[in-house]
Scaffold this motif. Structure first.
Motif, short mmCIF file in Angstrom:
data_model
loop_
_atom_site.label_atom_id
_atom_site.label_comp_id
_atom_site.label_asym_id
_atom_site.label_seq_id
_atom_site.Cartn_x
_atom_site.Cartn_y
_atom_site.Cartn_z
N SER A 45 0.82 -1.21 0.00
CA SER A 45 0.00 0.00 0.00
C SER A 45 0.86 1.27 0.00
O SER A 45 0.35 2.36 0.21
N ASP A 46 2.16 1.11 -0.24
CA ASP A 46 3.06 2.26 -0.15
C ASP A 46 3.61 2.72 -1.50
O ASP A 46 4.50 3.55 -1.56
N GLY A 47 3.10 2.17 -2.60
CA GLY A 47 3.57 2.57 -3.92
C GLY A 47 4.64 1.68 -4.51
O GLY A 47 5.17 1.97 -5.58
N THR A 48 4.96 0.58 -3.85
CA THR A 48 5.99 -0.33 -4.35
C THR A 48 5.66 -0.82 -5.76
O THR A 48 6.48 -0.72 -6.67
N ILE A 49 4.48 -1.32 -5.96
CA ILE A 49 4.11 -1.89 -7.25
C ILE A 49 4.03 -0.82 -8.33
O ILE A 49 4.45 -1.02 -9.46
N GLU A 50 3.53 0.35 -7.98
CA GLU A 50 3.45 1.45 -8.94
C GLU A 50 4.85 1.89 -9.38
O GLU A 50 5.07 2.17 -10.56
N TYR A 51 5.78 1.91 -8.43
CA TYR A 51 7.17 2.25 -8.78
C TYR A 51 7.73 1.24 -9.77
O TYR A 51 8.34 1.62 -10.78
N LEU A 52 7.53 -0.04 -9.50
CA LEU A 52 8.04 -1.08 -10.39
C LEU A 52 7.41 -0.99 -11.78
O LEU A 52 8.09 -1.16 -12.79
N GLN A 53 6.13 -0.69 -11.84
CA GLN A 53 5.45 -0.55 -13.13
C GLN A 53 6.01 0.62 -13.93
O GLN A 53 6.17 0.53 -15.14
#
Length: 88
Positions: A45-53
């Motif tokens: 919920s901290d933006g990890t996946i969005e950063y990777l994308q």
């Protein structure tokens, strides 16, 4: 031409935005190898996946997040079960 070894990196993540940039940078800056990175995220919920994308790397594969593991070992075991290692 020398064939470079081909590695498969498994990365289980959960709310790791604080560390993910350094981790990915360290991995992709390895020399004299070919590699693919597979990521299983435990519904961060901290933006990890969005950063990777946003990285848009052609050798970075994000597994679909379908369930909450609540424990790193289950998340990592999922990677072991679902990634095909035949090319590595």
């Amino acid at each position: 031409m020398i064939n470079k070894p081909y590695f498969c990196i498994l990365l289980a993540t959960f709310n790791g935005i604080k560390w993910i940039e350094d981790q990915i940078s360290s991995i992709i800056n390895q020399t004299n190898i070919k590699l693919d990175i597979y990521v299983s995220d435990d519904q961060s919920s901290d933006g990890t996946i969005e950063y990777l994308q946003k990285l848009n790397l052609n050798n970075l594969y994000l597994l679909d997040t379908t369930e909450k593991f609540n424990i790193a070992s289950k998340n990592f075991f999922r990677l072991i079960k679902e990634v095909n290692f035949d090319n590595y």
